[in-house]
Scaffold this motif. Structure first.
Motif, PDB file in Angstrom:
ATOM      1  N   ILE A  22       0.544  -1.340  -0.049  1.00  0.00           N
ATOM      2  CA  ILE A  22       0.108   0.157  -0.384  1.00  0.00           C
ATOM      3  C   ILE A  22       1.147   1.581   0.072  1.00  0.00           C
ATOM      4  O   ILE A  22       0.299   2.317  -0.900  1.00  0.00           O
ATOM      5  CB  ILE A  22      -1.500  -0.079   0.878  1.00  0.00           C
ATOM      6  N   ASP A  26       0.037   2.222  -3.755  1.00  0.00           N
ATOM      7  CA  ASP A  26      -1.510   3.176  -3.150  1.00  0.00           C
ATOM      8  C   ASP A  26      -2.058   3.036  -3.840  1.00  0.00           C
ATOM      9  O   ASP A  26      -2.930   3.334  -4.491  1.00  0.00           O
ATOM     10  CB  ASP A  26      -1.000   5.132  -3.147  1.00  0.00           C
ATOM     11  N   PRO A  27      -2.879   1.740  -3.938  1.00  0.00           N
ATOM     12  CA  PRO A  27      -3.635   0.941  -4.549  1.00  0.00           C
ATOM     13  C   PRO A  27      -5.093   0.994  -4.251  1.00  0.00           C
ATOM     14  O   PRO A  27      -5.513   1.750  -3.108  1.00  0.00           O
ATOM     15  CB  PRO A  27      -3.606  -0.874  -4.959  1.00  0.00           C
ATOM     16  N   ASN A  28      -6.109   1.714  -5.421  1.00  0.00           N
ATOM     17  CA  ASN A  28      -7.210   1.058  -4.918  1.00  0.00           C
ATOM     18  C   ASN A  28      -7.782  -0.489  -4.616  1.00  0.00           C
ATOM     19  O   ASN A  28      -9.143  -0.650  -3.886  1.00  0.00           O
ATOM     20  CB  ASN A  28      -7.960   1.414  -6.327  1.00  0.00           C
ATOM     21  N   ARG A  29      -7.301  -1.277  -5.098  1.00  0.00           N
ATOM     22  CA  ARG A  29      -7.439  -2.687  -4.960  1.00  0.00           C
ATOM     23  C   ARG A  29      -6.305  -3.147  -4.107  1.00  0.00           C
ATOM     24  O   ARG A  29      -5.117  -3.212  -5.498  1.00  0.00           O
ATOM     25  CB  ARG A  29      -8.394  -3.053  -5.692  1.00  0.00           C
ATOM     26  N   GLN A  50      -6.848   1.218   6.725  1.00  0.00           N
ATOM     27  CA  GLN A  50      -6.343   2.076   5.931  1.00  0.00           C
ATOM     28  C   GLN A  50      -7.333   2.167   4.556  1.00  0.00           C
ATOM     29  O   GLN A  50      -7.704   2.786   3.626  1.00  0.00           O
ATOM     30  CB  GLN A  50      -5.167   0.961   5.388  1.00  0.00           C
ATOM     31  N   TYR A  52      -9.955  -0.225   2.916  1.00  0.00           N
ATOM     32  CA  TYR A  52     -10.572  -0.822   2.746  1.00  0.00           C
ATOM     33  C   TYR A  52     -12.163  -2.169   3.061  1.00  0.00           C
ATOM     34  O   TYR A  52     -11.533  -1.979   4.574  1.00  0.00           O
ATOM     35  CB  TYR A  52      -9.698  -1.769   1.934  1.00  0.00           C
ATOM     36  N   ILE A  68     -11.036  -3.456  -1.437  1.00  0.00           N
ATOM     37  CA  ILE A  68     -11.676  -2.518  -2.250  1.00  0.00           C
ATOM     38  C   ILE A  68     -11.517  -1.337  -1.762  1.00  0.00           C
ATOM     39  O   ILE A  68     -11.939  -1.124  -0.793  1.00  0.00           O
ATOM     40  CB  ILE A  68     -12.963  -2.485  -2.873  1.00  0.00           C
ATOM     41  N   ARG A  69     -10.921   0.069  -2.091  1.00  0.00           N
ATOM     42  CA  ARG A  69     -11.025   1.117  -1.332  1.00  0.00           C
ATOM     43  C   ARG A  69     -12.049   1.710  -0.798  1.00  0.00           C
ATOM     44  O   ARG A  69     -12.227   2.371  -2.567  1.00  0.00           O
ATOM     45  CB  ARG A  69      -9.629   1.863  -1.629  1.00  0.00           C
ATOM     46  N   LYS A  70     -11.823   2.602   0.082  1.00  0.00           N
ATOM     47  CA  LYS A  70     -13.496   3.199  -0.189  1.00  0.00           C
ATOM     48  C   LYS A  70     -13.151   4.508  -0.287  1.00  0.00           C
ATOM     49  O   LYS A  70     -11.891   5.020  -0.547  1.00  0.00           O
ATOM     50  CB  LYS A  70     -13.634   3.680   1.124  1.00  0.00           C
ATOM     51  N   SER A  71     -14.121   5.292  -1.097  1.00  0.00           N
ATOM     52  CA  SER A  71     -13.559   6.528  -2.021  1.00  0.00           C
ATOM     53  C   SER A  71     -13.363   8.108  -1.146  1.00  0.00           C
ATOM     54  O   SER A  71     -13.256   7.966   0.407  1.00  0.00           O
ATOM     55  CB  SER A  71     -15.143   7.170  -2.512  1.00  0.00           C
ATOM     56  N   ALA A  74      -7.000   7.080   2.327  1.00  0.00           N
ATOM     57  CA  ALA A  74      -5.969   7.297   2.384  1.00  0.00           C
ATOM     58  C   ALA A  74      -5.095   5.982   3.469  1.00  0.00           C
ATOM     59  O   ALA A  74      -5.904   6.234   4.284  1.00  0.00           O
ATOM     60  CB  ALA A  74      -5.109   8.263   2.162  1.00  0.00           C
TER      61      ALA A  74
END
Length: 197
Positions: A22, A26-29, A50, A52, A68-71, A74
């Motif tokens: 991460i 800095d991935p979204n998934r 973090q 997700y 899966i990162r929430k909107s 960070a």
């Protein structure tokens, strides 16, 4: 995306692998594969911290965790506690007995110690259980009601997942968060005082 294979990694290897990935990407998934219940819980808790949301698939003794990162989320490091009164004191408990010599006496002394921690008041910030100390957090423990009371009052209890797995107690834990050595070391760094029993 190729999953991070964290099978056969000793604690806190799976969490460190996720953290490094991460920090670098800095991935979204993110997808990480682990091979024990303690690692699953630790990775899920870390990814949740973090930002997700998790999807978990289990096949035999392997868990595939996809975050899966929430909107707007960070990477976040744990912050030093802000306290209005008292100090942030961490107590690390490494045994279900206090002292050496007579085991029955040691169990009684530990029960008395746990009950008397209440006298620390708001200074008591974290209780960390490692090695045979994790036995204090399971069903049938004489101090379980005391520990549940501390947790309900806001003291965070961290229980070593590797230790629970070693003693085959994961399913019997009744209080606290299953944790890993990264969380324990981070908590020790953030504490104003550390007491090791």
């Amino acid at each position: 995306m190729t999953p991070i294979d964290a099978r056969n990694l000793a604690c806190p290897g799976p969490v460190l692998a996720a953290k490094a990935f991460i920090e670098q990407n800095d991935p979204n998934r993110i997808t990480i594969v682990v091979d024990n219940e303690a690692a699953r819980q630790n990775v899920e808790r870390f990814l949740s911290s973090q930002g997700y949301d998790m999807q978990v698939e289990q096949s035999d003794d392997t868990w595939t965790i996809t975050g899966i990162r929430k909107s707007g989320a960070a990477f976040q490091e744990e912050k030093i506690p802000v306290r209005e009164h008292g100090s942030a004191t961490l107590v690390l408990i490494s045994s279900d007995r206090l002292g050496r010599g007579d085991d029955d006496l040691g169990e009684k002394l530990m029960a008395s110690f746990i009950k008397t921690l209440e006298e620390m008041g708001t200074d008591l910030w974290r209780l960390v259980f490692v090695n045979s100390g994790v036995r204090l957090t399971i069903d049938g423990s004489a101090v379980l009601p005391d520990l549940q009371k501390y947790e309900a009052a806001g003291t965070r209890l961290l229980v070593c997942g590797t230790c629970l797995t070693h003693f085959d107690l994961m399913d019997r834990k009744q209080v606290g968060q299953t944790t890993n050595m990264l969380d324990i070391v981070t908590a020790m760094q953030l504490a104003e005082k550390v007491i090791v029993i």
